[in-house]
Design an enzyme around this catalytic site. Structure first.
Site, mmCIF file in Angstrom:
data_model
loop_
_atom_site.group_PDB
_atom_site.id
_atom_site.type_symbol
_atom_site.label_atom_id
_atom_site.label_comp_id
_atom_site.label_asym_id
_atom_site.label_seq_id
_atom_site.Cartn_x
_atom_site.Cartn_y
_atom_site.Cartn_z
ATOM 1 N N ASP A 1 7.333 -6.412 -2.296
ATOM 2 C CA ASP A 1 6.210 -5.336 -1.990
ATOM 3 C C ASP A 1 4.828 -6.284 -1.548
ATOM 4 O OD1 ASP A 1 8.324 -4.367 -3.205
ATOM 5 O OD2 ASP A 1 6.897 -2.751 -4.197
ATOM 6 N N HIS B 1 15.782 -2.445 -1.127
ATOM 7 C CA HIS B 1 14.442 -2.013 -1.965
ATOM 8 C C HIS B 1 14.921 -0.469 -2.606
ATOM 9 C CE1 HIS B 1 10.019 -1.812 -2.612
ATOM 10 N NE2 HIS B 1 10.366 -0.413 -2.956
ATOM 11 N N ASN C 1 10.453 2.510 -0.296
ATOM 12 C CA ASN C 1 10.393 3.976 -0.618
ATOM 13 C C ASN C 1 8.890 4.246 0.107
ATOM 14 O OD1 ASN C 1 9.409 2.143 -2.815
ATOM 15 N ND2 ASN C 1 8.529 4.253 -3.794
ATOM 16 N N HIS C 2 8.076 3.143 0.597
ATOM 17 C CA HIS C 2 6.933 3.435 0.864
ATOM 18 C C HIS C 2 7.079 3.466 2.374
ATOM 19 C CE1 HIS C 2 3.782 3.851 -2.294
ATOM 20 N NE2 HIS C 2 4.750 3.238 -3.166
ATOM 21 N N ARG D 1 -1.306 1.815 -0.594
ATOM 22 C CA ARG D 1 -1.944 1.151 -1.841
ATOM 23 C C ARG D 1 -3.058 0.364 -1.279
ATOM 24 N NH1 ARG D 1 0.311 2.652 -6.582
ATOM 25 N NH2 ARG D 1 2.392 3.000 -6.539
ATOM 26 N N HIS E 1 2.339 -3.895 0.375
ATOM 27 C CA HIS E 1 1.661 -3.097 0.139
ATOM 28 C C HIS E 1 0.073 -2.960 0.690
ATOM 29 C CE1 HIS E 1 3.803 -0.342 -2.314
ATOM 30 N NE2 HIS E 1 4.326 -0.984 -3.175
#
Length: 245
Positions: free
Chosen positions: A102, A213, A164-165, A136, A104
């Site tokens: 991740d 993921h 998932n993002h 984020r 982010h």
């Protein structure tokens, strides 16, 4: 299975069910006269100098022109459409591949990793980015465009899994969609969403290591639950029992 493809190589989806020739639109955009960063003129224009120039510009909080953001993303979409949902990557004896988790939107951590830990991707230094590139952090656009530049330069040695993002619902809840609108324009976000739909769901390394993921919502049609309208921290508690997404 793969998502349905758009009709015509010059057409990219604006949203599910509607389309516009975004390439023609992107070509019509101007590059600001005071822009001094790397210039994108198709996939072949990305070399080591482009990548280093992009990273240097972003470290100084410069901005890639919207024209280039559109064109790079459209070219990435074409690349991803030719790839499979389950990617298989060879890692011959004596070689290596780096798997990156991740990111982010944490640009400066990302740059530190590239410069001090992993090195830039190349045929001798392949990298698998295992999802959650955005949300984020406040530099999600910059992180994503760096990853896209790497993929365009070395398509066979830079691999992208969907996290998932990399989903529309999550992006509108956790910040990426708003960041895109602030830095560029609202119309670019559906194009990013379309590229995310074509990302691989898993990658198998040397027929031995399964990397994914996961955590993607489904099925169609997406249901916007009442709790999803709450603040992100509250929603995260509902989604994952109090832990982070």
């Amino acid at each position: 299975g793969r998502q349905p493809k758009t009709r015509g190589s010059r057409v990219a989806m604006l949203a599910r069910g509607g389309a516009e020739d975004l390439r023609a639109y992107a070509e019509s955009l101007d590059v600001p006269g005071d822009y001094s960063g790397p210039a994108y003129n198709g996939q072949a224009s990305i070399d080591d100098a482009f990548v280093k120039g992009l990273l240097a510009m972003y470290k100084e909080q410069g901005k890639l022109p919207m024209k280039y953001a559109y064109l790079m993303t459209l070219d990435i979409l074409d690349l991803l459409k030719a790839e499979k949902t389950l990617q298989k990557v060879a890692v011959p004896e004596g070689s290596k591949i780096t798997v990156v988790g991740d990111l982010h939107g944490q640009l400066f951590d990302f740059v530190h990793m590239l410069e001090e830990v992993s090195g830039l991707p190349s045929p001798d230094n392949p990298i698998l980015f295992n999802g959650d590139f955005v949300d984020r952090g406040v530099w999600s656009v910059e992180v994503l465009m760096c990853i896209f530049a790497f993929k365009l330069q070395h398509p066979g040695h830079v691999h992208l899994n969907r996290g998932n993002h990399e989903t529309e619902m999550t992006n509108y809840q956790y910040g990426f969609a708003n960041e895109v609108e602030v830095k560029y324009e609202k119309k670019l976000m559906p194009l990013f969403s379309e590229t995310f739909r074509y990302l691989a769901l898993a990658t198998v390394l040397e027929d031995q290591v399964f990397v994914t993921h996961a955590g993607l919502p489904g099925p169609e049609e997406r249901i916007w639950e009442e709790w999803f309208q709450k603040a992100p921290d509250e929603a995260a508690g509902v989604l994952s029992g109090g832990g982070e997404l």
